[in-house]
Scaffold this active site. Structure first.
Site, PDB file in Angstrom:
ATOM      1  N   ARG A  45      20.398  16.691  -1.403  1.00 20.02           N
ATOM      2  CA  ARG A  45      20.653  15.268  -1.192  1.00 20.02           C
ATOM      3  C   ARG A  45      21.590  14.702  -2.252  1.00 20.02           C
ATOM      4  O   ARG A  45      21.382  14.892  -3.445  1.00 20.02           O
ATOM      5  CB  ARG A  45      19.339  14.486  -1.218  1.00 20.02           C
ATOM      6  CG  ARG A  45      18.392  14.864  -0.112  1.00 20.02           C
ATOM      7  CD  ARG A  45      18.975  14.453   1.239  1.00 20.02           C
ATOM      8  NE  ARG A  45      17.957  14.553   2.259  1.00 20.02           N
ATOM      9  CZ  ARG A  45      17.157  13.552   2.615  1.00 20.02           C
ATOM     10  NH1 ARG A  45      17.264  12.387   2.040  1.00 20.02           N
ATOM     11  NH2 ARG A  45      16.259  13.726   3.556  1.00 20.02           N
ATOM     12  N   PRO A  71       0.800  -1.197   0.000  1.00 20.53           N
ATOM     13  CA  PRO A  71       0.000   0.000   0.000  1.00 20.53           C
ATOM     14  C   PRO A  71       0.832   1.244   0.000  1.00 20.53           C
ATOM     15  O   PRO A  71       1.644   1.466   0.896  1.00 20.53           O
ATOM     16  CB  PRO A  71      -0.763  -0.081   1.314  1.00 20.53           C
ATOM     17  CG  PRO A  71      -0.105  -1.175   2.104  1.00 20.53           C
ATOM     18  CD  PRO A  71       1.018  -1.669   1.301  1.00 20.53           C
ATOM     19  N   GLU A  72       0.579   2.039  -0.940  1.00 23.53           N
ATOM     20  CA  GLU A  72       1.136   3.379  -0.990  1.00 23.53           C
ATOM     21  C   GLU A  72      -0.031   4.336  -0.843  1.00 23.53           C
ATOM     22  O   GLU A  72      -1.138   3.883  -0.578  1.00 23.53           O
ATOM     23  CB  GLU A  72       1.908   3.562  -2.309  1.00 23.53           C
ATOM     24  CG  GLU A  72       2.978   2.482  -2.477  1.00 23.53           C
ATOM     25  CD  GLU A  72       3.737   2.555  -3.789  1.00 23.53           C
ATOM     26  OE1 GLU A  72       3.970   3.665  -4.282  1.00 23.53           O
ATOM     27  OE2 GLU A  72       4.096   1.483  -4.319  1.00 23.53           O
ATOM     28  N   ARG A  94       2.532 -10.582   5.940  1.00 23.64           N
ATOM     29  CA  ARG A  94       3.956 -10.523   6.303  1.00 23.64           C
ATOM     30  C   ARG A  94       4.242  -9.894   7.651  1.00 23.64           C
ATOM     31  O   ARG A  94       5.401  -9.832   8.058  1.00 23.64           O
ATOM     32  CB  ARG A  94       4.719  -9.770   5.209  1.00 23.64           C
ATOM     33  CG  ARG A  94       4.750 -10.550   3.920  1.00 23.64           C
ATOM     34  CD  ARG A  94       5.439  -9.777   2.833  1.00 23.64           C
ATOM     35  NE  ARG A  94       6.866  -9.707   3.031  1.00 23.64           N
ATOM     36  CZ  ARG A  94       7.676  -8.990   2.265  1.00 23.64           C
ATOM     37  NH1 ARG A  94       7.171  -8.258   1.297  1.00 23.64           N
ATOM     38  NH2 ARG A  94       8.956  -8.989   2.481  1.00 23.64           N
ATOM     39  N   LYS A 107       1.146   7.154   4.200  1.00 24.07           N
ATOM     40  CA  LYS A 107       0.653   5.777   4.236  1.00 24.07           C
ATOM     41  C   LYS A 107       0.142   5.393   5.618  1.00 24.07           C
ATOM     42  O   LYS A 107      -0.186   4.236   5.848  1.00 24.07           O
ATOM     43  CB  LYS A 107       1.770   4.822   3.817  1.00 24.07           C
ATOM     44  CG  LYS A 107       2.429   5.184   2.489  1.00 24.07           C
ATOM     45  CD  LYS A 107       3.673   4.340   2.217  1.00 24.07           C
ATOM     46  CE  LYS A 107       4.495   4.936   1.087  1.00 24.07           C
ATOM     47  NZ  LYS A 107       5.797   4.246   0.922  1.00 24.07           N
ATOM     48  N   ARG A 156      15.074  -4.422  -3.585  1.00 25.30           N
ATOM     49  CA  ARG A 156      13.823  -4.550  -4.327  1.00 25.30           C
ATOM     50  C   ARG A 156      14.110  -4.340  -5.801  1.00 25.30           C
ATOM     51  O   ARG A 156      15.198  -4.641  -6.244  1.00 25.30           O
ATOM     52  CB  ARG A 156      12.758  -3.611  -3.779  1.00 25.30           C
ATOM     53  CG  ARG A 156      13.246  -2.212  -3.575  1.00 25.30           C
ATOM     54  CD  ARG A 156      12.144  -1.335  -3.075  1.00 25.30           C
ATOM     55  NE  ARG A 156      12.133  -1.296  -1.612  1.00 25.30           N
ATOM     56  CZ  ARG A 156      11.243  -0.608  -0.924  1.00 25.30           C
ATOM     57  NH1 ARG A 156      10.285   0.022  -1.557  1.00 25.30           N
ATOM     58  NH2 ARG A 156      11.309  -0.552   0.374  1.00 25.30           N
TER      59      ARG A 156
END
Length: 298
Positions: free
Chosen positions: A177, A2-3, A118, A61, A287
């Site tokens: 950044r 879920p985002e 999970r 979220k 990922r």
DNA sequence: AGAAAATCCTGCCGGC
DNA sequence: TGCCGGCAGGATTTTC
């Protein structure tokens, strides 16, 4: 799961069912779904039973349901969490970790179930603190926009669809950044709501390579990326989120349809919708990143 | 302090 | 049929 779009779909669904409902009974089937809960399942059950749910609010979220002016139930879906709302006699849902029996103001009884394969998600009861900026702490169109946020969510930045999201400020922070732009987009302390799917989709639309250092992208381009990301999230909310499998469902157990509109994520080997090159999948930070090797050059 | 890696888990799927 | 490796949409903690 879920985002932001998936969590918003869940939030809206929950809001339509549980606002004003009284918590009659709680079952904790797996205490691992209670996060930072020092009083154990018993403490959770004791505090929550008999309370009524005042609203369903979202930032990024994270969801929370205020109980009083100072306490709220916080819920995060992690990677595989779902919140299902079932009628009284509905059969069991596999992997239900916590269930709340609720009585609506109409007297109708329903069950709210936290389901999670999970166990990265979870629920907890937390203190509400003032954001200090006098603006609504999160998204809650059905109710009052108070500037109260759970302690455990207070470090999360305002999300891209928040009316108080400050794009100019975020761009100036991003420019400092040294990390790749995707890592920056996923930093929930800087801007919230984006996860792996919508990061890849936003980067594809902006023609940016995921590993391009944020520091070398112009302010104008970063602003464009933010605008595009907001557009992607809005479209996905309209479609009810992205469902690939049984993992993501709304509160009624139905799938979302944004997977039909994906241009990058999960499309390895398929033609780029812009230039026809095969979309690539690369391992990245435990990922995957999907991108077009021609449109999105480093 | 910022950046990157390690860590928390279970279920499912494809290959052998 | 069964075992095994690989894979999964995230946040936090640890390490450098």
């Amino acid at each position: 799961m879920p985002e932001l779009p998936e969590v918003e779909t869940v939030r809206a669904g929950l809001a339509s069912h549980v606002i004003g409902a009284l918590v009659k009974e709680i079952k904790v089937h797996d205490s691992r779904s209670l996060k930072r809960n020092f009083s154990g399942p018993d403490g959770f059950i004791k505090e929550l039973t008999g309370e009524s749910l005042q609203g369903v609010i979202r930032r990024g979220k994270f969801l929370w349901l205020p109980l009083t002016a100072t306490r709220a139930v916080v819920c995060h879906l992690g990677m595989s969490g779902q919140v299902l709302v079932r009628s009284k006699d509905f059969g069991e849902d596999k992997l239900t970790r916590i269930s709340l029996r609720l009585e609506k103001p109409t007297g109708e009884e329903i069950e709210m179930r936290f389901v999670d394969q999970r166990l990265f998600g979870g629920m907890q009861i937390d203190d509400l603190v003032d954001t200090g900026d006098n603006s609504p702490a999160g998204y809650f169109p059905e109710g009052e926009g108070r500037s109260l946020i759970p302690t455990s969510v207070s470090h999360i930045a305002r999300d891209l669809l928040d009316p108080n999201f400050d794009a100019g400020l975020v761009v100036s922070k991003m420019r400092k950044r040294n990390s790749g732009i995707k890592r920056v987009l996923l930093d929930q302390n800087l801007l919230s709501g984006i996860g792996n799917i919508y990061a890849d989709e936003s980067l594809w639309r902006s023609r940016l390579h995921y590993d391009r250092p944020a520091i070398e992208i112009s302010a104008r381009k970063l602003r464009e990326l933010i605008d595009v990301s907001q557009e992607v999230l809005r479209e996905a909310v309209e479609r009810g989120g992205t469902s690939f499998d049984e993992q993501y469902k709304n509160v009624n157990g139905e799938s979302g349809y944004f997977s039909q509109d994906l241009n990058a994520y999960s499309r390895a080997g398929l033609p780029c919708q812009r230039c026809g090159s095969a979309i690539k999948r690369q391992a990245w930070a435990n990922r995957s990143s999907y991108f077009c090797p021609r449109c999105q050059r480093r």
